[in-house]
Design a protein around this motif. Structure first.
Motif, PDB file in Angstrom:
ATOM      1  N   THR A   1      -2.028  -1.719  -5.677  1.00 26.96           N
ATOM      2  CA  THR A   1      -2.060  -1.759  -4.393  1.00 26.96           C
ATOM      3  C   THR A   1      -3.663  -2.619  -4.345  1.00 26.96           C
ATOM      4  O   THR A   1      -4.423  -3.368  -5.433  1.00 26.96           O
ATOM      5  CB  THR A   1      -2.733  -0.662  -3.745  1.00 26.96           C
ATOM      6  OG1 THR A   1      -3.625   0.018  -5.062  1.00 26.96           O
ATOM      7  CG2 THR A   1      -1.084   0.281  -4.228  1.00 26.96           C
TER       8      THR A   1
ATOM      9  N   SER B   1       0.401  -1.242  -0.117  1.00 29.52           N
ATOM     10  CA  SER B   1       0.424   0.174   0.050  1.00 29.52           C
ATOM     11  C   SER B   1       0.693   0.935   0.174  1.00 29.52           C
ATOM     12  O   SER B   1       2.089   1.559   0.388  1.00 29.52           O
ATOM     13  CB  SER B   1      -1.046   0.442   0.897  1.00 29.52           C
ATOM     14  OG  SER B   1      -0.221   0.195   2.634  1.00 29.52           O
TER      15      SER B   1
ATOM     16  N   GLN C   1       6.111   2.130  -4.907  1.00 26.18           N
ATOM     17  CA  GLN C   1       5.469   3.169  -4.319  1.00 26.18           C
ATOM     18  C   GLN C   1       6.174   4.299  -3.747  1.00 26.18           C
ATOM     19  O   GLN C   1       6.044   5.506  -3.715  1.00 26.18           O
ATOM     20  CB  GLN C   1       4.372   2.827  -3.575  1.00 26.18           C
ATOM     21  CG  GLN C   1       3.476   1.692  -3.671  1.00 26.18           C
ATOM     22  CD  GLN C   1       3.449   0.506  -4.010  1.00 26.18           C
ATOM     23  OE1 GLN C   1       5.334  -0.290  -3.721  1.00 26.18           O
ATOM     24  NE2 GLN C   1       2.933  -0.207  -4.010  1.00 26.18           N
TER      25      GLN C   1
END
Length: 256
Positions: free
Chosen positions: A193, A19, A222
């Motif tokens: 994600t 995430s 990310q």
């Protein structure tokens, strides 16, 4: 020295180590921040395990941004770990499958749309209001969006919710500016994600980005997005608020 040395940061919505919130927590710690993360419900147990993969395992608190009791109790919950807040990361969005139809936008039921707007947009204002008492020295609130200036394949009512988030960020920036609190968003390109898996046709967005972003785009990385969030949390942008910073390889600026 890191650009967040001495900063106290709340990162919401951390579930998996894939995430964006997790990447932000990691980079924030690398830059000297003390971090607390949040999640709620059944995902809370996962979050408590995932934080052990950070450079420094950190406290996890329960926070459902649609629960008035959770919001009212947030200063007390944070107070068990921090004596104040310098930064808040809003990494929260949700839309059930009825809002991500990928076929007929007009059939989205209001009850599902309302939930998506509450969780994904209104919650930024709710979170800011709850954190405000702990940000007496000013600070920075940073949220995450996906460019809401155009209509995307399959994104449907979540795109509308993100448009709401972008508007909420501007009004929140207006009202919190006198307190010395900046409110900005980072608009990231498509990233692999947990949330992305729920978007029909996500692969179509990935392929388009790879072809059109002048800097290229890695949907598995990310780090660039996390670095932008951390920069906005720092003191490097003291006069920037109500802004949307694009971290998308330049895709947003390109025509055909």
């Amino acid at each position: 020295m890191g650009i967040l040395d001495g900063k106290r940061i709340l990162v919401t919505g951390v579930t998996m180590d894939s995430s964006i919130g997790f990447a932000v927590a990691r980079v924030a710690q690398q830059h000297g921040a003390t971090v607390v993360v949040s999640n709620f419900g059944r995902a809370l147990g996962i979050t408590r395990r995932i934080v052990n993969r950070l450079p420094e395992p950190c406290p996890v608190i329960e926070l459902d941004v649609t629960d008035a009791d959770h919001l009212a109790g947030l200063p007390a919950a944070l107070g068990e770990h921090l004596d104040g807040l310098d930064g808040v990361v809003h990494s929260i969005a949700y839309g059930n499958p009825e809002t991500l139809l990928g076929q007929d936008f007009l059939t989205g039921p209001w009850e599902d749309v309302a939930q998506a707007v509450q969780v994904s947009a209104y919650s930024l204002a709710s979170l800011a209001k709850a954190c405000r008492p702990m940000m007496s020295g000013g600070g920075s609130i940073v949220g995450l969006t996906f460019d809401a200036t155009v209509a995307w394949p399959a994104y449907d009512w979540m795109g509308v919710a993100k448009a709401g988030l972008e508007s909420v960020s501007r009004y929140t920036a207006r009202d919190l500016g006198p307190d010395g609190i900046r409110v900005n968003l980072v608009s990231a390109g498509p990233l692999k994600t947990l949330a992305a898996k729920a978007i029909p046709g996500f692969e179509q967005l990935e392929s388009a980005w790879g072809e059109r972003a002048p800097l290229g785009w890695d949907e598995t990385d990310q780090e660039p997005t996390a670095r932008a969030v951390v920069a906005l949390l720092s003191d490097l942008f003291p006069a920037t608020t109500g802004e949307i910073v694009h971290v998308d390889g330049g895709f947003h600026a390109m025509g055909l």
